[in-house]
Design a protein around this motif. Structure first.
Motif, PDB file in Angstrom:
ATOM      1  N   PRO A 150       0.985  -1.158   0.122  1.00 50.41           N
ATOM      2  CA  PRO A 150      -0.031   0.032  -0.222  1.00 50.41           C
ATOM      3  C   PRO A 150       0.789   1.156  -0.097  1.00 50.41           C
ATOM      4  N   SER A 151       0.375   2.157  -0.599  1.00 56.60           N
ATOM      5  CA  SER A 151       1.196   3.676  -0.494  1.00 56.60           C
ATOM      6  C   SER A 151       1.600   4.002   0.710  1.00 56.60           C
ATOM      7  N   SER A 152       2.834   4.151   1.091  1.00 55.02           N
ATOM      8  CA  SER A 152       3.111   4.620   2.226  1.00 55.02           C
ATOM      9  C   SER A 152       2.974   6.162   2.415  1.00 55.02           C
ATOM     10  N   THR A 153       3.228   6.928   1.419  1.00 63.97           N
ATOM     11  CA  THR A 153       2.663   8.377   1.672  1.00 63.97           C
ATOM     12  C   THR A 153       1.435   8.707   1.963  1.00 63.97           C
ATOM     13  N   LEU A 154       0.371   7.965   1.250  1.00 61.13           N
ATOM     14  CA  LEU A 154      -0.925   8.090   1.809  1.00 61.13           C
ATOM     15  C   LEU A 154      -1.126   7.507   3.283  1.00 61.13           C
ATOM     16  N   ALA A 155      -0.490   6.453   3.630  1.00 57.98           N
ATOM     17  CA  ALA A 155      -0.476   6.065   5.077  1.00 57.98           C
ATOM     18  C   ALA A 155       0.018   6.862   6.122  1.00 57.98           C
TER      19      ALA A 155
ATOM     20  N   PHE B   9       4.958  16.425   8.222  1.00 60.43           N
ATOM     21  CA  PHE B   9       5.889  16.869   6.998  1.00 60.43           C
ATOM     22  C   PHE B   9       5.660  15.613   6.039  1.00 60.43           C
ATOM     23  N   GLY B  10       4.323  14.979   6.127  1.00 59.51           N
ATOM     24  CA  GLY B  10       3.788  13.851   5.320  1.00 59.51           C
ATOM     25  C   GLY B  10       3.154  14.110   4.010  1.00 59.51           C
ATOM     26  N   ALA B  11       2.340  14.893   4.052  1.00 58.27           N
ATOM     27  CA  ALA B  11       1.508  15.076   2.990  1.00 58.27           C
ATOM     28  C   ALA B  11       2.160  15.697   1.654  1.00 58.27           C
ATOM     29  N   GLY B  12       1.904  15.048   0.600  1.00 54.08           N
ATOM     30  CA  GLY B  12       2.673  15.424  -0.574  1.00 54.08           C
ATOM     31  C   GLY B  12       1.766  16.318  -1.499  1.00 54.08           C
ATOM     32  N   GLU B  13       0.976  17.442  -0.654  1.00 52.19           N
ATOM     33  CA  GLU B  13       0.222  18.063  -1.238  1.00 52.19           C
ATOM     34  C   GLU B  13       0.220  19.624  -0.896  1.00 52.19           C
TER      35      GLU B  13
ATOM     36  N   GLY C 231      -3.056  12.262 -11.913  1.00 57.28           N
ATOM     37  CA  GLY C 231      -1.661  11.556 -12.679  1.00 57.28           C
ATOM     38  C   GLY C 231      -1.392  10.231 -12.451  1.00 57.28           C
ATOM     39  N   LYS C 232      -1.815   9.750 -11.133  1.00 60.21           N
ATOM     40  CA  LYS C 232      -1.532   8.338 -10.744  1.00 60.21           C
ATOM     41  C   LYS C 232      -2.384   7.379 -11.630  1.00 60.21           C
ATOM     42  N   HIS C 233      -3.541   7.674 -11.883  1.00 59.15           N
ATOM     43  CA  HIS C 233      -4.328   6.677 -12.837  1.00 59.15           C
ATOM     44  C   HIS C 233      -3.890   6.729 -14.406  1.00 59.15           C
TER      45      HIS C 233
ATOM     46  N   TYR D  96      12.705   6.893  -5.856  1.00 55.67           N
ATOM     47  CA  TYR D  96      11.693   7.013  -6.724  1.00 55.67           C
ATOM     48  C   TYR D  96      10.396   7.378  -5.897  1.00 55.67           C
ATOM     49  N   TRP D  97       9.286   7.770  -6.638  1.00 61.40           N
ATOM     50  CA  TRP D  97       7.844   7.723  -6.078  1.00 61.40           C
ATOM     51  C   TRP D  97       7.118   6.429  -5.865  1.00 61.40           C
ATOM     52  N   VAL D  98       6.636   6.277  -4.683  1.00 64.79           N
ATOM     53  CA  VAL D  98       6.162   4.835  -4.199  1.00 64.79           C
ATOM     54  C   VAL D  98       5.430   4.001  -5.171  1.00 64.79           C
ATOM     55  N   SER D  99       4.769   4.775  -6.000  1.00 63.54           N
ATOM     56  CA  SER D  99       3.697   3.968  -6.714  1.00 63.54           C
ATOM     57  C   SER D  99       4.167   3.483  -8.114  1.00 63.54           C
TER      58      SER D  99
ATOM     59  N   SER E 228      11.769  15.776  -8.672  1.00 61.99           N
ATOM     60  CA  SER E 228      11.492  14.692  -8.380  1.00 61.99           C
ATOM     61  C   SER E 228      10.829  14.701  -6.966  1.00 61.99           C
ATOM     62  N   ASN E 229       9.870  13.932  -6.710  1.00 57.70           N
ATOM     63  CA  ASN E 229       9.310  13.132  -5.517  1.00 57.70           C
ATOM     64  C   ASN E 229       9.799  12.036  -5.277  1.00 57.70           C
ATOM     65  N   PRO E 230      10.846  11.674  -4.382  1.00 57.18           N
ATOM     66  CA  PRO E 230      10.863  12.123  -3.109  1.00 57.18           C
ATOM     67  C   PRO E 230      12.054  13.148  -2.931  1.00 57.18           C
TER      68      PRO E 230
ATOM     69  N   SER F  95      -2.915  18.737 -10.122  1.00 52.49           N
ATOM     70  CA  SER F  95      -2.800  18.388  -8.507  1.00 52.49           C
ATOM     71  C   SER F  95      -1.991  19.348  -8.095  1.00 52.49           C
ATOM     72  N   LYS F  96      -0.539  19.466  -8.316  1.00 52.91           N
ATOM     73  CA  LYS F  96       0.194  20.009  -7.523  1.00 52.91           C
ATOM     74  C   LYS F  96       0.481  21.389  -8.084  1.00 52.91           C
ATOM     75  N   SER F  97       0.598  21.823  -9.270  1.00 52.11           N
ATOM     76  CA  SER F  97       0.773  23.098  -9.685  1.00 52.11           C
ATOM     77  C   SER F  97      -0.343  24.060  -9.360  1.00 52.11           C
TER      78      SER F  97
ATOM     79  N   PHE G 182       8.289  20.011  -3.572  1.00 56.20           N
ATOM     80  CA  PHE G 182       8.284  20.614  -2.267  1.00 56.20           C
ATOM     81  C   PHE G 182       8.545  19.420  -1.420  1.00 56.20           C
ATOM     82  N   TYR G 183       9.804  18.820  -1.475  1.00 56.67           N
ATOM     83  CA  TYR G 183      10.271  17.797  -0.814  1.00 56.67           C
ATOM     84  C   TYR G 183      11.607  17.891  -0.478  1.00 56.67           C
ATOM     85  N   VAL G 184      12.390  17.596   0.676  1.00 58.63           N
ATOM     86  CA  VAL G 184      13.435  17.481   0.930  1.00 58.63           C
ATOM     87  C   VAL G 184      13.705  15.619   1.442  1.00 58.63           C
TER      88      VAL G 184
ATOM     89  N   ILE H 270      14.623   9.885   4.681  1.00 63.32           N
ATOM     90  CA  ILE H 270      13.256  10.159   5.185  1.00 63.32           C
ATOM     91  C   ILE H 270      12.822  11.378   4.451  1.00 63.32           C
ATOM     92  N   ARG H 271      11.543  11.377   4.087  1.00 66.17           N
ATOM     93  CA  ARG H 271      10.967  12.344   3.151  1.00 66.17           C
ATOM     94  C   ARG H 271      10.312  13.482   4.143  1.00 66.17           C
ATOM     95  N   LEU H 272      10.797  14.667   3.832  1.00 66.97           N
ATOM     96  CA  LEU H 272       9.815  15.778   4.667  1.00 66.97           C
ATOM     97  C   LEU H 272       9.443  16.716   3.477  1.00 66.97           C
TER      98      LEU H 272
HETATM   99  N1  GLU Z   1       2.080  11.748  -4.299  1.00 66.45           N
HETATM  100  C1  GLU Z   1       1.935  12.444  -3.067  1.00 66.45           C
HETATM  101  C2  GLU Z   1       3.045  12.064  -2.189  1.00 66.45           C
HETATM  102  O1  GLU Z   1       3.954  11.406  -2.439  1.00 66.45           O
HETATM  103  C3  GLU Z   1       0.612  12.216  -2.592  1.00 66.45           C
HETATM  104  C4  GLU Z   1       0.384  10.894  -2.147  1.00 66.45           C
HETATM  105  C5  GLU Z   1       0.469   9.911  -3.149  1.00 66.45           C
HETATM  106  O2  GLU Z   1      -0.372  10.018  -3.916  1.00 66.45           O
HETATM  107  O3  GLU Z   1       1.180   8.988  -3.042  1.00 66.45           O
HETATM  108  O4  GLU Z   1       2.778  12.249  -0.968  1.00 66.45           O
END
Ligand code: GLU
Ligand code: PMP
Length: 403
Positions: free
Chosen positions: A12-17, A35-39, A99-101, A123-126, A173-175, A235-237, A321-323, A372-374
């Motif tokens: 499962p997506s750890s960013t959402l969790a 510092f969790g939400a990627g939004e 963007g995810k779908h 890389y981004w988790v998904s 890049s995210n993260p 979503s982000k812009s 918006f990540y470090v 860790i991602r902030l």
């Molecule tokens: N992509 C954003 C994040 O990395 C939102 C959560 C997600 O869709 O993974 O936190």
């Protein structure tokens, strides 16, 4: 109930969790700094909301063409042509539920079982999970903190095998919050061009949130011999994460295939959201610019503070918006206030939340086990308060005595 092997293997997506957990703790009255939400922590600009409200009031509440209304697809095509120099028409555009779908549909449309995803790490988790759902194996290409988490053309050349089918490039890049320079991207594109069956998925969703020396360039424009699929979203812009509007720009054959898949899955996105696409992309961009400047200021600030902490290594963020600081030297092998050994980013994140009420996403699921991602999509005051807590927590750690 017995579940499929497919979902049993899924992470499962750890960013959402982490985001959900921080929200639940806050709702329960715990003073969590997240510092969790990627939004973005901003609201959607009013003129974009107005477009959707008007559409709703005008009764735009029925099914629409699955790939998107002609106007919305045209708006994306215009945007890609004029802003990014990638000549596009509506036949090159599919609008999806975020963007995810869009990414998921694209993996499903080009991957056969046994194909390989080349994935620069972190890389981004998904990405790996989506590619695996489509039957791919994942080959990570490790990009270290010392190179600002960027792979080199030599690394890419060495990683490519006859099974390699898709390479993901996500810059900014995210993260990590870092990005490739135009010259670095061109060098990667030139490697890909020597392997015609390899397709690049360019995840450009942070393209407007750029604040370093390097300008953003669209990967699809770099080398005409490279097959590139471009992903973007509002979503982000435009601070529209909850709207779920994303798009793919690619050659018409792929768009048709993805349209077919989408038609069996979700159909069109929410009908009255389509007018918001042109409102966002064609409308005034001053609020986007304000958000970009806020992220630039916060990124510089959080980077300065993190870099001043002993043993923490953190590339400077220049986009998104990540470090993604490396905590291994400062933390691993130490004991937390309850005497628990901190031997992983996950153990650290868990302990930090428990003892300092600060939420961060551990790096393991991003392919960065030492990091860790902030997310700094939060106010400067919250950043300072959170960093004060982090500093205090780090000072409370004790060196484990080896016997
Ligand atoms: N992509 C954003 C994040 O990395 C939102 C959560 C997600 O869709 O993974 O936190
Ligand atoms: N790609 C990256 C790199 C992301 O960070 C995200 C989400 N945060 C997405 C794609 C998906 O975006 P969306 O919210 O539009 O589905």
């Amino acid at each position: 109930m017995d579940l499929s092997a497919r979902v049993r293997a899924l992470k499962p997506s750890s960013t959402l969790a982490v985001t959900a957990r921080a929200k639940a703790l806050k709702a329960a009255g715990v003073d969590v700094i997240s510092f969790g939400a990627g939004e973005p922590d901003f609201d959607t600009p009013a003129h974009i909301k107005a477009a959707a409200i008007q559409a709703l009031e005008q009764g735009k509440t029925k099914y629409e063409p699955c790939a998107g209304t002609p106007e919305a697809r045209q708006a994306v095509a215009r945007y890609m042509t004029t802003r990014h120099g990638l000549p596009s028409g509506p036949e090159n555009v599919l609008i999806s539920c975020g963007g995810k779908h869009a990414l998921y549909l694209a993996f499903m449309a080009v991957i056969d079982p046994g194909d390989e995803l080349l994935l620069p790490a972190p890389y981004w988790v998904s990405y790996p999970e989506q590619a695996r759902l489509a039957g791919a194996t994942v080959r990570e290409i490790p990009a270290g903190v010392e190179n600002d988490f960027k792979i080199t053309p030599e690394q890419l050349e060495q990683a490519i095998t006859p099974q390699s089918r898709v390479l993901v490039i996500n810059s900014p890049s995210n993260p990590t919050g870092t990005m490739y320079s135009p010259a670095e991207l061109k060098a990667l594109a030139d490697v890909v061009a020597r392997h015609p069956s390899l397709i690049v998925f360019a995840d450009d969703i942070y393209e407007r949130l750029v604040y370093g020396e390097d300008p953003f360039v669209s990967f699809a424009t770099l080398n005409p011999a490279v097959q590139t699929v471009t992903f973007n979203c509002l979503s982000k812009s435009y601070a529209m994460t909850g709207w779920r509007i994303g798009f793919t720009v690619a050659e018409p054959g792929l768009i048709k295939a993805m349209d077919g898949l989408q038609g069996q899955m979700t159909s069109n996105i929410t009908s009255f959201c389509y007018p918001a696409v042109a409102a966002a992309l064609d409308g005034p961009q001053d609020e986007v610019e304000k958000m970009r400047q806020a992220f630039a200021q916060r990124g510089a600030h959080i980077h300065r503070r993190l870099s001043s902490l002993a043993g923490i290594r953190c590339p400077r963020p220049t986009g998104a918006f990540y470090v993604f600081p490396d905590i291994s030297e400062a933390v691993f092998g130490k004991l937390d206030p309850k005497g628990r050994l901190l031997d992983s980013a996950a153990a650290f994140a868990e302990s930090l939340l428990e003892h300092a009420q600060v939420a961060v996403v551990p790096g393991e699921d991003f392919g960065g086990p030492d990091q860790i991602r902030l997310s700094f999509a939060t106010s400067l005051e919250q950043i300072d308060a959170g960093l004060d807590r982090l500093e205090g927590y780090l000072a409370s750690l004790k060196q484990a005595v080896s016997r």
